[in-house]
Design a protein around this motif. Structure first.
Motif, PDB file in Angstrom:
ATOM      1  N   ARG A 120       0.845  -1.221   0.000  1.00  0.00           N
ATOM      2  CA  ARG A 120       0.000   0.000   0.000  1.00  0.00           C
ATOM      3  C   ARG A 120       0.864   1.249   0.000  1.00  0.00           C
ATOM      4  N   GLU A 121       1.913   1.265   0.838  1.00  0.00           N
ATOM      5  CA  GLU A 121       2.809   2.428   0.919  1.00  0.00           C
ATOM      6  C   GLU A 121       3.440   2.750  -0.437  1.00  0.00           C
ATOM      7  N   ASN A 122       3.611   1.739  -1.256  1.00  0.00           N
ATOM      8  CA  ASN A 122       4.253   1.918  -2.554  1.00  0.00           C
ATOM      9  C   ASN A 122       3.254   1.886  -3.715  1.00  0.00           C
ATOM     10  N   ASN A 123       1.971   2.032  -3.381  1.00  0.00           N
ATOM     11  CA  ASN A 123       0.896   2.077  -4.376  1.00  0.00           C
ATOM     12  C   ASN A 123       0.889   0.883  -5.312  1.00  0.00           C
ATOM     13  N   ILE A 124       1.095  -0.299  -4.742  1.00  0.00           N
ATOM     14  CA  ILE A 124       1.069  -1.538  -5.518  1.00  0.00           C
ATOM     15  C   ILE A 124      -0.142  -2.345  -5.087  1.00  0.00           C
ATOM     16  N   LYS A 125      -0.943  -2.746  -6.057  1.00  0.00           N
ATOM     17  CA  LYS A 125      -2.173  -3.487  -5.774  1.00  0.00           C
ATOM     18  C   LYS A 125      -1.862  -4.892  -5.276  1.00  0.00           C
TER      19      LYS A 125
END
Length: 164
Positions: A60-65
């Motif tokens: 989530r912190e790295n905007n990865i689903k």
């Protein structure tokens, strides 16, 4: 279709993290119709469970689903994958015990891709708690793995040719 399978011990920390990171990289290069990605664990303790909260948080912190990630166990039929990527030497050995010797060449460790890495095994954050370190190692390894796969299969961003 080129297929990649990431494997760790329980399939709740390292391998689902690698699966999610690699899927994002594949999608970024418009190769999601050409490269299939999955993950598994050599153990059966977490089958059917979502990834560890630490893995989900760092993604989530790295905007990865992380949609659709559920733990499953590695089995002999997984020999169908073109690239079988272990997170550490122990899981690499365990997979080679399951696969017949004709498929051992498909199995390698993710950090074998990162020549300058002091680490050769991705540490298990289930025990260390250091999800950031694991994310950094996996991200680096996945970038280099994607370059290798593109080269091996004559793929360029957005194309649909190569191994089908």
């Amino acid at each position: 279709m080129v297929s990649v399978l990431f494997v760790c011990l329980g399939n709740i920390c390292r391998s689902p993290m690698a699966e999610a990171i690699f899927r994002a990289k594949v999608k970024e290069e418009n190769l999601d119709g050409v490269i299939e990605v999955d993950s598994a664990g050599t153990g059966d303790w977490h089958v059917g469970k979502k990834p560890h909260e630490g893995t989900l948080a760092i993604l989530r912190e790295n905007n990865i689903k992380s949609d659709g990630l559920l733990a499953r166990q590695f089995h002999g039929e997984d020999k169908k994958y073109d690239y079988i990527v272990a997170m550490d030497a122990s899981n690499e050995q365990n997979m080679k015990k399951i696969l017949d010797s004709d498929h051992h060449g498909k199995v390698f460790k993710l950090l074998d891709m990162v020549e300058e890495s002091r680490e050769k095994d991705v540490p298990d954050p289930y025990f260390t708690g250091n999800f950031q370190e694991v994310y950094d190692l996996v991200e680096s390894g996945c970038s280099l793995l994607l370059e290798k796969i593109k080269k091996d299969n004559h793929l360029k961003e957005g194309n649909t040719y190569g191994k089908q």
